[in-house]
Design an enzyme around this catalytic site. Structure first.
Site, PDB file in Angstrom:
ATOM      1  N   CYS A   1      19.599  59.437  47.227  1.00  0.00           N
ATOM      2  CA  CYS A   1      20.990  59.833  47.039  1.00  0.00           C
ATOM      3  C   CYS A   1      21.054  61.307  46.627  1.00  0.00           C
ATOM      4  O   CYS A   1      20.223  62.109  47.062  1.00  0.00           O
ATOM      5  CB  CYS A   1      21.658  58.924  45.997  1.00  0.00           C
TER       6      CYS A   1
ATOM      7  N   ASP B   1      23.577  56.371  37.123  1.00  0.00           N
ATOM      8  CA  ASP B   1      25.000  56.219  36.900  1.00  0.00           C
ATOM      9  C   ASP B   1      25.214  55.758  35.463  1.00  0.00           C
ATOM     10  O   ASP B   1      26.017  56.322  34.737  1.00  0.00           O
ATOM     11  CB  ASP B   1      25.580  55.207  37.890  1.00  0.00           C
TER      12      ASP B   1
END
Lengths: 306, 306, 306, 306, 306, 306
Positions: free
Chosen positions: F121, F190
């Site tokens: 990512c 996250d």
């Protein structure tokens, strides 16, 4: 003995063993400080001496922690500073010396009567646990590995024999063969990092792996000054590689054209293979290394955080 | 050389290595048979000679398989029997000798150009694979373990150096440290059991464990006559323990009161740590040991099933 | 006793245990066949009788294998067919009976003198191994699990006590606690599938898991007729669930509104937790189930392949 | 009720369950203290009473922690001391009582709607989580193990049935069989050590192992007073072994000559099988036991460090 | 269509899928043979044609097996040879076509009613199992991975949707996230080696790893002609790397100076992650690959053994 | 820009990335506060604005931590409160911005010269480590995953190419294939929970699993404000599921009747697959999450403990 002589003794391995080096260097720095006469250059001279000592073994954590402990000194006048250095140095030395005995006392509780132990190389903290258990009357026997290339296993053999502890001597490659007979492995530590990794004598990680496979508890005996504050800041511990001649005599090696010798002094054992670390402040799981560093080695973190 | 002399040479380890012993014994039995003169006691004499050879190393599977191969002989007249023995013995010897080369040829295909290998002790089958790959022009380098206590690693070192293969020599306790650099481990076999367990030089299972942990392929080079038919019938392979002096000189040991030396010659590696066994009849997973025994060593099973 | 009576005895569990059921049914079918008089319906009558027997325990592999063994019969005249059936049935019965003793003889070789064993439930094949070892003079002791809900451990306890074997009785939940003291686990088998999965008494897979965790060898004693040919063709073995009252008395259960009892009779142990299967034709790794089925149960495969 | 009576009630197991024992003993010590009249022997009398209570269950950590909490009392006059004891005792009792509800509130957040849970034995902290989730409207069902030998599963069954929670009752050996249907295991704790090991009812570690194998979260509900400060100092937790008659009626056992019963009350679950410990001060990984002990049980450490 | 055209169609991937390529090439070789007119060069021409076809996809095992199957032809006259080739080719084609249906029939027995499956890429053998189960009335649903870079998951999606099977489409990186909901993974095979390794579409080994972690059965659907005889002789299967543009459009890639694309078409899954291989001759554990090769592909071994 | 506009920008993902959202919201709240005029409703208005911002992304931990940091404000007069808010907000913003650089500096020490890395990512903290190492002159190369469905790998590709770092672009399903070439994986976060679980972009846990299998260090770069205080209180982190069209174009999906798309944005990686978390306050093992939350996020715990 002046600082240069002291540094030399550490460098040439006359003084050996993580704890001994730290205590020796702290004492040298203290004695040096007490004899400094130049008033206005005091701090500079101390810094220089400290650096000289640190440079002898740049990867030795206990040395680093010891010197930094003394370097917390404060004071306004030189006399106050000397006083402060003396007091800190004596405190460090006394704690280091007491730690061995405390580790023995805490660690021996983990050893059940009738146990078979295994140890590797020659660690005074690990042996403190074993001897304390034996002296308390527990019936134990100990597998001792040869610990090639320097065969420190022979020193361990002698220490245990002197105590009267029944000992079985094996080559390093027989560790897994005998693991099924072992109730607990006890080793020392060169360094413990912030994430609970153990750096210790080459071969340690192999024993840990075999113990893990057999679900034999693997216990590390380590004074708090073996924990590395720098690793909290990402620092990797570098593994020293020693001379080939420890492994193969030069005259043998010289006969070959395509052979090199690789001789790392230490290896690294991940935290999932370690059941417990016995320190002088308690028995902890390796994941607690972070907390130990924060609580007991905070002083050595300061330079990074300023 | 008569049977007694031959048996003695095996017993005192003048003849060493699983393959060499088998060939040597088969040859001795053949020569003995060809010289037997007594007509009516022929079978008895042959049986006695076979037993004498088997007794030299009761745990050596290759010896067992070799002798049983010859003992399949048949015939009515003594001459026919001699003929049969000669033909079986020569066949066994020829196959054994060709097996080494075939294993090299099959096994070398598993080695990629640019690979780093690791081997242990001194196995001619394992070295056949390594040398064949090198001779085919593959760029390889090899970690060689010292293989305490007898240090057979030094023989391997010399063999590889003679070939010009770049070699790194390490102590046995450094295996796990270097495993991350290794692409494949290649070792020999003393015995392979019906359920795919490998019996080999002490230290082998530790290397297999470290390879398994690092997911490095662990390959065994083994002639079919290393597979043990007896184990199909439950027989456990017993591990020979050698004299203490291989590990610690007597004069050192004598100084201690509480020390014993443990010196097992072999250890056992479970099948889940073995990726492939290279035999002269193909590359197989260890679970196939049963099939190999059934297909290639059926003759040696007969005594159990009659 | 006619076929209906025989079938009834199996269905109502008067006859219990995989081996006993198979032998009993084979005998019943043989006796039935020998008494058939109708010439031209012979095959039909035999088929019907076989089906009736098979239907008593549709998931019992040994029953399936036994009946199929007899159903290989051939012949042109009815007499020839009867002869063939008699001979096949007697052969099956004799082999089944000898298998137990052969398994004992093969399996006991795996048990070392001084071993501590563990067994579960009540398996005559497993006990054959244990008793044979003890009778051969090996000093052993055995952990016996209670084996709730039916507590077959009590039967095992009695059998071992009659032999004079020192036994330790434990509840099923104490298995992992004592595993560290155990040298080998020996259990029986209800069924073994083509990919080496063991189906056996509930709790078996838990013991296998604990043995695997502790690296204690886990050995299965199983006659070849416990291997399931159907599974080679994908068939899943279904696990029977028994009545709640085995676990909780009805009057206790009736007091609750939201409680159900789940009582599966068997569970499944994957092949990676099984070290060895001792059959009457040898000690094999579980992966060899396929070969056993092909070699020894080929007859039972035919219906699928026609 | 005087101290001797209170001690007796704990010893004979009239008062059971870690939390209940602690609260009961703290209350007894408080009441005793408030009634002491002898001025100058106050401290001695209190110490003696505390010791008497501690001696009833020398391995019960909650008792140890409760008594030590009260023994932190201070004051100069006897009245001040009484005041201090009362206030500490009431604080401990209130916290203990609130902890159960807090654990329920924190733990229930981990349970997803539609979950299938499993629990073992009868833990009020674990049941607090399960009931709180159910009362919050979550649709759950629970596997309850019988928990031989004392079958505390029946008590759990009743508690859950009273709440209206759908429950499935199974024997202990069926745990692995049903694990694939379970979303989370929730158990209580007898003791948690400094390195995150759980000591709990026999069978717990087997469930943890099966949960770990199936990657089912294994959650422990434990008040902070279940954590053992002594283990920080190396102390091993000893596992009580109960009388044989819990497992096998005396009249059955008497029939045998070679049978003994082993009946350990607890077993130990290593930290790598525990996903989370729900305490009244938050949900923590087991490695944090050290921090919990330092933060919440510091008072109980003092005697070691003075 | 002549041989060159046929070869071209395989090379440019107009004909795709292991089974389709084999059948197509076998048919082309047969048709070529039937049309050869030159009498005395017959064998040479056939060999040349076979080689040409083999060279189109040197790593495709099914092609290799198919061509070798035909090359077993015998005969004295050219007509006899043609007859032999025709008969072998037709046999291979018919078997290949029937294998798919047989695999479906065997494999569907492993699928329980109410199961959630996962499949990867687009394998007709794997889909045969899934569709057969659905057509038999089993309620199932299927997770289908996108299978980047060529997104063959979309083809699978369409095939399953046409059948009316409920399907969930996910990206390749979501495999582990959903694995807890999956009851069984079913994939196809490009190649299976002698030691039970699976070579299949890139991403397969990652799914196998996630299934293994979650203990979800991982099933491979593979015709016997997917097994590689060469690997028995040590041959390594080489993994084809495809053009970068499948992954990143050329115009995107061209914008960068330091970027390369790596695009392997397949990856390798070790046997310990495979529960079962469903072939048209039965459901086997991967370790049995050796036996399959020996039994069903012996013809393709001959060239090595002559 | 008023609060509603700010909230909208976060909701519609104009502002993206955990750190950016937090800083943006804190700034918006500060600016809002400085402009509030109504004296007596000040606290109410601020609370309302804070709630509005929190509601935009109820699962975003960094947003939660940022807003709670500002909400610690105190003061008696409105001016004092404004002053307090301004000072807290500026402090948070400055720390957040410095954290990235500090993580780079700490983390790069873990990267050895000549290393091959892998990232997933697009994480600015992870890239900070990689870029810092490269700028310090370390020779590295990086595997970048495509990161379907949104292909954030392309952004990472561009960032690394701009730096001149050699990069290899692969599809997500090729991760395990290349893992053997990788020396370290570095990803962002996250959220990190109290028991050390990582919540991050879908696919992260699969990479962690493959790294764990291959024993490749898996490193997480995470600012302290990524740690979730709520999870200490049992709160489960819920995983957002995004629209189907990210995975499959609507027009494709519409063609099917039985297909649904599942598109979770994140997955969870258990702590045993994480070697180290690099925060701006040091490199810690994941088990230390609890301590980080206690030490650095205590303010955000208060609401629960009042």
């Amino acid at each position: 003995m002046n600082i240069d002589e002291a540094a030399e003794k550490i460098k040439n391995m006359e003084i050996r063993g993580a704890a001994k080096i730290a205590v020796f260097a702290v004492r040298a720095l203290r004695d040096f400080a007490l004899n400094v006469e130049a008033e206005d250059e005091f701090d500079t001279l101390i810094s220089r001496a400290a650096t000289k000592l640190l440079d002898t073994r740049p990867t030795a954590v206990s040395l680093y922690n010891g010197i930094h402990y003394v370097m917390k000194y404060s004071g306004i006048t030189v006399n106050e500073k000397k006083e402060s250095i003396k007091s800190l140095a004596d405190e460090f030395i006394e704690r280091a010396e007491r730690a061995n005995e405390q580790i023995g006392r805490i660690g021996e509780k983990r050893i059940k009567n009738g146990s078979t132990l295994m140890t590797h190389c020659n660690s005074s903290a690990a042996l403190s646990i074993i001897k304390t258990a034996f002296r308390k009357g527990k019936k134990i026997e100990v597998y001792v590995t040869e610990s090639r290339p320097r065969k420190q296993g022979l020193i361990t053999l002698k220490e245990l024999d002197d105590e009267g502890i029944p000992t079985k001597f094996i080559v390093d490659s027989a560790v897994r063969y005998f693991m099924k007979d072992v109730d607990m492995v006890v080793v020392g530590a060169d360094t413990i990092t912030a994430n609970g990794t153990l750096i210790n004598k080459i071969g340690t990680s192999q024993i840990a792996l075999a113990a893990h496979e057999a679900r034999v508890p693997f216990i590390v005996a380590a004074e708090t000054f073996k924990f590395s504050p720098k690793t909290l800041h990402g620092e990797l511990v570098s593994i020293e590689e020693r001379e080939a001649s420890e492994v193969l005599e030069d005259e043998v090696l010289d006969k070959y054209s395509h052979v090199t010798v690789r001789n790392p002094a230490f290896d690294t054992t991940p935290r999932e293979y370690i059941d417990l670390i016995i320190t002088e402040v308690g028995a902890i799981p390796p994941e607690m290394a972070y907390v130990i560093i924060r609580e007991y080695l905070g002083y050595a973190l300061e330079e990074f955080e300023g």
